[in-house]
Design a protein around this motif. Structure first.
Motif, PDB file in Angstrom:
ATOM      1  N   SER A   1       0.893  -1.325   0.201  1.00 16.58           N
ATOM      2  CA  SER A   1       0.179   0.130  -0.079  1.00 16.58           C
ATOM      3  C   SER A   1       0.809   1.151  -0.014  1.00 16.58           C
ATOM      4  CB  SER A   1      -0.866   0.017   1.132  1.00 16.58           C
ATOM      5  OG  SER A   1      -0.071   0.097   2.405  1.00 16.58           O
ATOM      6  N   GLY A   2       2.135   0.995   0.162  1.00 16.35           N
ATOM      7  CA  GLY A   2       3.025   2.252   0.053  1.00 16.35           C
ATOM      8  C   GLY A   2       4.149   1.955  -0.667  1.00 16.35           C
ATOM      9  N   LEU A   3       5.257   2.884  -0.876  1.00 14.35           N
ATOM     10  CA  LEU A   3       6.230   2.506  -1.653  1.00 14.35           C
ATOM     11  C   LEU A   3       7.579   2.028  -1.040  1.00 14.35           C
ATOM     12  CD1 LEU A   3       6.252   6.054  -3.824  1.00 14.35           C
ATOM     13  CD2 LEU A   3       5.337   3.642  -4.396  1.00 14.35           C
ATOM     14  N   PRO A   4       8.364   1.132  -1.813  1.00 12.21           N
ATOM     15  CA  PRO A   4       9.593   0.766  -0.854  1.00 12.21           C
ATOM     16  C   PRO A   4      10.501   2.040  -0.583  1.00 12.21           C
ATOM     17  CG  PRO A   4       9.781   0.571  -3.592  1.00 12.21           C
ATOM     18  CD  PRO A   4       8.411   0.942  -3.296  1.00 12.21           C
ATOM     19  N   HIS A   5      11.084   1.912   0.580  1.00 13.34           N
ATOM     20  CA  HIS A   5      11.919   2.824   1.189  1.00 13.34           C
ATOM     21  C   HIS A   5      13.258   2.222   1.924  1.00 13.34           C
ATOM     22  CE1 HIS A   5      10.508   0.478   4.713  1.00 13.34           C
ATOM     23  NE2 HIS A   5       9.419   0.673   4.521  1.00 13.34           N
ATOM     24  N   ILE A   6      14.025   3.005   2.555  1.00 12.53           N
ATOM     25  CA  ILE A   6      15.304   2.644   3.133  1.00 12.53           C
ATOM     26  C   ILE A   6      15.242   1.289   3.798  1.00 12.53           C
ATOM     27  CG2 ILE A   6      15.476   4.052   5.248  1.00 12.53           C
ATOM     28  CD1 ILE A   6      18.139   4.879   3.920  1.00 12.53           C
ATOM     29  N   GLY A   7      14.185   1.152   4.709  1.00 14.71           N
ATOM     30  CA  GLY A   7      14.256  -0.132   5.472  1.00 14.71           C
ATOM     31  C   GLY A   7      14.187  -1.273   4.457  1.00 14.71           C
ATOM     32  N   THR A   8      13.340  -0.996   3.328  1.00 18.82           N
ATOM     33  CA  THR A   8      13.211  -1.928   2.475  1.00 18.82           C
ATOM     34  C   THR A   8      14.569  -2.798   2.072  1.00 18.82           C
ATOM     35  OG1 THR A   8      11.054  -1.249   1.731  1.00 18.82           O
ATOM     36  CG2 THR A   8      11.939  -2.890   0.349  1.00 18.82           C
ATOM     37  N   PHE A   9      15.251  -1.853   1.632  1.00 19.20           N
ATOM     38  CA  PHE A   9      16.655  -2.061   1.258  1.00 19.20           C
ATOM     39  C   PHE A   9      17.455  -2.785   2.245  1.00 19.20           C
ATOM     40  CE2 PHE A   9      21.251  -1.052   1.307  1.00 19.20           C
ATOM     41  CZ  PHE A   9      21.608  -1.213  -0.002  1.00 19.20           C
ATOM     42  N   GLY A  10      17.323  -2.105   3.337  1.00 16.15           N
ATOM     43  CA  GLY A  10      18.188  -2.965   4.563  1.00 16.15           C
ATOM     44  C   GLY A  10      17.756  -4.213   4.858  1.00 16.15           C
ATOM     45  N   GLU A  11      16.323  -4.532   4.902  1.00 15.56           N
ATOM     46  CA  GLU A  11      15.788  -6.031   5.026  1.00 15.56           C
ATOM     47  C   GLU A  11      16.393  -6.816   4.098  1.00 15.56           C
ATOM     48  OE1 GLU A  11      11.742  -8.342   5.868  1.00 15.56           O
ATOM     49  OE2 GLU A  11      11.853  -6.474   6.842  1.00 15.56           O
ATOM     50  N   VAL A  12      16.421  -6.492   2.827  1.00 11.93           N
ATOM     51  CA  VAL A  12      16.580  -7.367   1.709  1.00 11.93           C
ATOM     52  C   VAL A  12      18.132  -7.617   1.463  1.00 11.93           C
ATOM     53  CG1 VAL A  12      16.170  -7.789  -0.891  1.00 11.93           C
ATOM     54  CG2 VAL A  12      14.574  -6.745   0.445  1.00 11.93           C
ATOM     55  N   ALA A  13      18.794  -6.262   1.857  1.00 12.80           N
ATOM     56  CA  ALA A  13      20.405  -6.474   1.782  1.00 12.80           C
ATOM     57  C   ALA A  13      20.727  -7.489   2.988  1.00 12.80           C
ATOM     58  CB  ALA A  13      20.836  -5.131   1.839  1.00 12.80           C
ATOM     59  N   ARG A  14      20.393  -7.225   4.067  1.00 14.55           N
ATOM     60  CA  ARG A  14      20.670  -8.144   5.175  1.00 14.55           C
ATOM     61  C   ARG A  14      20.520  -9.804   4.941  1.00 14.55           C
ATOM     62  NH1 ARG A  14      18.447  -3.875   9.529  1.00 14.55           N
ATOM     63  NH2 ARG A  14      20.278  -2.444   9.765  1.00 14.55           N
ATOM     64  N   THR A  15      19.166  -9.852   4.520  1.00 11.10           N
ATOM     65  CA  THR A  15      18.843 -11.284   4.118  1.00 11.10           C
ATOM     66  C   THR A  15      19.670 -11.743   3.113  1.00 11.10           C
ATOM     67  OG1 THR A  15      16.611 -10.684   4.685  1.00 11.10           O
ATOM     68  CG2 THR A  15      16.766 -12.813   3.449  1.00 11.10           C
ATOM     69  N   THR A  16      20.045 -11.019   2.042  1.00 12.01           N
ATOM     70  CA  THR A  16      20.821 -11.440   0.922  1.00 12.01           C
ATOM     71  C   THR A  16      22.513 -11.932   1.619  1.00 12.01           C
ATOM     72  OG1 THR A  16      19.958 -10.230  -0.696  1.00 12.01           O
ATOM     73  CG2 THR A  16      22.030 -10.743  -1.163  1.00 12.01           C
TER      74      THR A  16
ATOM     75  N   ARG B   1     -10.962  -2.966   0.110  1.00 10.83           N
ATOM     76  CA  ARG B   1     -10.867  -3.930  -0.875  1.00 10.83           C
ATOM     77  C   ARG B   1      -9.290  -4.431  -1.325  1.00 10.83           C
ATOM     78  NH1 ARG B   1     -13.410  -2.364  -6.475  1.00 10.83           N
ATOM     79  NH2 ARG B   1     -13.263  -4.632  -6.835  1.00 10.83           N
ATOM     80  N   PRO B   2      -8.960  -5.604  -1.592  1.00 11.05           N
ATOM     81  CA  PRO B   2      -7.554  -5.720  -1.573  1.00 11.05           C
ATOM     82  C   PRO B   2      -7.106  -4.794  -2.676  1.00 11.05           C
ATOM     83  CG  PRO B   2      -8.985  -7.850  -1.889  1.00 11.05           C
ATOM     84  CD  PRO B   2      -9.938  -6.421  -1.952  1.00 11.05           C
ATOM     85  N   VAL B   3      -5.720  -4.712  -2.441  1.00 13.52           N
ATOM     86  CA  VAL B   3      -5.052  -3.289  -3.128  1.00 13.52           C
ATOM     87  C   VAL B   3      -4.954  -3.839  -4.683  1.00 13.52           C
ATOM     88  CG1 VAL B   3      -3.886  -2.376  -1.326  1.00 13.52           C
ATOM     89  CG2 VAL B   3      -2.744  -4.272  -2.383  1.00 13.52           C
ATOM     90  N   THR B   4      -4.893  -5.241  -4.940  1.00 12.54           N
ATOM     91  CA  THR B   4      -4.876  -5.585  -6.333  1.00 12.54           C
ATOM     92  C   THR B   4      -6.249  -5.760  -7.127  1.00 12.54           C
ATOM     93  OG1 THR B   4      -4.790  -7.904  -5.380  1.00 12.54           O
ATOM     94  CG2 THR B   4      -2.803  -7.005  -6.077  1.00 12.54           C
ATOM     95  N   ALA B   5      -7.053  -5.358  -6.459  1.00 13.28           N
ATOM     96  CA  ALA B   5      -8.677  -5.249  -6.759  1.00 13.28           C
ATOM     97  C   ALA B   5      -8.954  -3.750  -6.998  1.00 13.28           C
ATOM     98  CB  ALA B   5      -9.470  -5.969  -5.807  1.00 13.28           C
ATOM     99  N   ILE B   6      -8.221  -2.808  -6.804  1.00 15.81           N
ATOM    100  CA  ILE B   6      -8.404  -1.324  -6.676  1.00 15.81           C
ATOM    101  C   ILE B   6      -7.855  -0.649  -8.123  1.00 15.81           C
ATOM    102  CG2 ILE B   6      -7.672   0.869  -5.392  1.00 15.81           C
ATOM    103  CD1 ILE B   6      -8.168  -0.794  -2.897  1.00 15.81           C
ATOM    104  N   PRO B   7      -8.508   0.024  -8.607  1.00 17.06           N
ATOM    105  CA  PRO B   7      -7.842   0.901  -9.881  1.00 17.06           C
ATOM    106  C   PRO B   7      -6.618   1.559  -9.484  1.00 17.06           C
ATOM    107  CG  PRO B   7     -10.192   1.080  -9.884  1.00 17.06           C
ATOM    108  CD  PRO B   7      -9.795   0.479  -8.740  1.00 17.06           C
ATOM    109  N   ASP B   8      -5.590   1.495 -10.615  1.00 14.47           N
ATOM    110  CA  ASP B   8      -4.251   2.309 -10.053  1.00 14.47           C
ATOM    111  C   ASP B   8      -4.310   3.673 -10.489  1.00 14.47           C
ATOM    112  OD1 ASP B   8      -1.583   3.165  -9.940  1.00 14.47           O
ATOM    113  OD2 ASP B   8      -0.873   2.322 -11.905  1.00 14.47           O
ATOM    114  N   PRO B   9      -4.313   4.632  -9.405  1.00 20.13           N
ATOM    115  CA  PRO B   9      -4.543   6.041  -9.378  1.00 20.13           C
ATOM    116  C   PRO B   9      -3.379   6.487 -10.104  1.00 20.13           C
ATOM    117  CG  PRO B   9      -3.484   5.251  -7.134  1.00 20.13           C
ATOM    118  CD  PRO B   9      -3.909   4.226  -7.886  1.00 20.13           C
TER     119      PRO B   9
END
Length: 539
Positions: free
Chosen positions: A40-55, A100-108
């Motif tokens: 429901s939001g955009l990827p951010h600096i924490g997203t990078f951290g979690e994927v990098a650390r897991t990698t 509604r599920p975000v995949t069932a909502i029109p893209d703004p």
């Protein structure tokens, strides 16, 4: 497995050993790593951290065991939209689709088939930007394709046991209505949070009542006609996919415990977990989107390369760290130092080994980022070429082609100076007590200039640093050392930075003079000494 990996003490290897024990006990030949994402939001600096650390843990596991691995980036895109984000167009349109599920909502934005698909595309582009190796997974796709059907039916069979895990954590009203299942309304498409009148796993059926209309509905458990509440959903995913490792933030500690308990109720074993600390602002407070006291990934990457952000994320992930602009130069220079060490002595306990994925021949940079920024500050650099003019004299073997990291740092240094340093730069005049030290330094540099300029850059920087110390070994900068000899206090270097550079701190001064030039530094001192002493104008 080499002895280097067996003996590695870096935290990704410590985590990898836990995964190794789990996989061995389960008799598996492949390990599944997972990261989660709320679309429901955009990827951010924490997203990078979690994927990098897991990698990094994933790569360490591969080196330790030689086994195959997968990393699944899982998007919870069947969640109902709870509120309209502030940073999207067509907010009034989105408001008509709440629940509604975000995949069932029109893209703004009007670019994809749904809002969820739009944000999923942003996530994938974000991860691809950094070269992460992952498999994208959509919750909507997994539910609708039947990937979760068997696990959903298992949850239905153990409905009361799952409820028993969650109920003690809820208030009286919510406790009376809680079910791990959220049916999708057959008419409105809303993800319904309602009590279940009946759960019939043998018939693949949930029976519930619409609280607004009183209409009774029968909804299939499988095929994407319902989804699980999020703690149960997390457990369902772990159980269905056999996830071996997943990180999460400190704010989710209780959720991890509950999801782990539900996973065991289903008959599975929760994954190995790692709790990372959250970021703080410059003053040690919690980062808040509404306050805007954080630092975005685009801001970081405007002023420094992604390797420096990875270095920041690598350091002590279990401890809270302050995330603000001033940490950027330190992270850049720490990465540069680790890069030099890795080139000289390849080994998996070096953070750069994890950031780069192994040994490297990258020449790094002959000049620190801090030094480049201070040079930019002194010459008021508004273009990279101004810095290259000094670099060609100091390190003639370095160019953008031979030292690509240096080329990037030059660009970043100009941007950082222009945006972050120039607006706050403020020189002060030397006090009467400080002036003799500045005069002594200028005289010493002038006297030794021919000999100094004949030395290689590193030797020249060390020799100049000795002169800097000698000049400061006088009042008001005398500070007695432990062995009783007169030393130089930090106040001398603070005065150098404030009077000559117009900022509170700076690089090792001998190295700066070697880069900037001896004649230029003498001129810098002479110009500074022409400023009126504090209080002189008033007198």
């Amino acid at each position: 497995m080499s002895a280097d990996f067996a003996a590695a003490k870096a935290w990704p290897f410590e985590e990898a050993r836990k995964v190794e024990a789990r996989v061995k006990a389960a008799g598996k030949t492949q390990a599944l790593f997972e990261t989660g994402y709320g679309p429901s939001g955009l990827p951010h600096i924490g997203t990078f951290g979690e994927v990098a650390r897991t990698t990094w843990v994933r790569r360490a596991f591969e080196k330790l065991t030689g086994l195959d691995t997968r990393l699944v980036a899982f998007s919870d895109d069947m969640d109902g939209l709870r509120k309209v984000p502030d940073n999207v167009p067509n907010r009034a349109m989105l408001a008509q689709h709440l629940g509604r599920p975000v995949t069932a909502i029109p893209d703004p934005f009007g670019t994809h088939e749904s809002f969820g698909h739009h944000n999923n595309a942003r996530l994938r582009a974000f991860l691809d930007r950094f070269g992460f190796d992952y498999e994208f997974a959509s919750s909507s796709d997994y539910y609708r394709s039947g990937r979760f059907d068997a696990a959903l039916l298992r949850m239905a069979e153990r409905h009361e046991e799952v409820r028993a895990v969650i109920l003690p954590t809820l208030g009286p009203e919510r406790r009376a209505t809680y079910s791990p299942f959220l049916p999708i309304h057959p008419k409105t498409g809303v993800v319904m949070q309602v009590p279940m009148e009946e759960v019939r796993p043998a018939e693949d059926l949930l029976v519930w009542v619409d609280p607004e209309t009183g209409e009774r509905h029968g909804t299939r458990i499988t095929g994407g006609h319902c989804k699980a509440q999020w703690k149960a959903d997390w457990a369902l995913r772990w159980f269905a996919l056999g996830v071996d490792y997943e990180m999460s933030g400190k704010d989710l500690i209780d959720s991890v415990k509950l999801s782990g308990a539900i996973c065991k109720v289903l008959g599975g074993q929760p994954p190995i977990g790692f709790t990372y600390e959250l970021f703080l602002d410059e003053d040690g407070g919690k980062i808040s989107k509404s306050k805007g006291n954080g630092l975005t990934i685009d801001e970081w990457l405007h002023y420094a390369p992604p390797e420096s952000l990875a270095q920041f994320m690598y350091n002590q992930p279990g401890r809270a760290k302050r995330l603000h602009f001033d940490v950027i130069p330190r992270a850049v220079d720490e990465y540069g130092q680790n890069l030099d060490r890795l080139r000289a002595a390849p080994g998996p306990d070096n953070p750069a080994w994890h950031i780069l994925g192994g040994p490297t021949n990258d020449p790094g940079t002959p000049v620190s980022f801090t030094m480049l920024m201070n040079l930019a500050s002194v010459i008021n650099a508004d273009a990279p070429e101004m810095l290259w003019g000094f670099l060609r004299r100091y390190a003639p073997e370095a160019s953008g082609e031979t030292h690509p990291l240096l080329a990037r740092l030059v660009e970043h240094a100009v941007a950082y100076y222009r945006d972050r340093v120039a607006p706050t730069k403020q020189h002060r005049a030397a006090t009467a007590a400080e002036r003799p030290a500045f005069e002594a330094l200028a005289a010493a540099l002038r006297a030794a200039q021919p000999e100094l300029e004949a030395l290689p850059p590193d030797e020249q920087a060390r020799a100049i640093q000795d002169l800097v110390y000698d000049a400061g070994r006088r009042e008001p900068f005398i500070e007695m050392t432990k062995d009783g000899r007169p030393g130089v206090s930090r106040a001398w270097f603070n005065a150098l930075y404030q009077v000559l550079l117009g900022q509170p701190e700076g690089p090792r001064f001998g190295g700066f003079v070697a880069l900037y030039g001896i004649a230029g530094t003498i001129g810098l001192i002479e110009t500074a000494l022409e400023r009126p002493e504090p209080g002189a104008a008033a007198a």
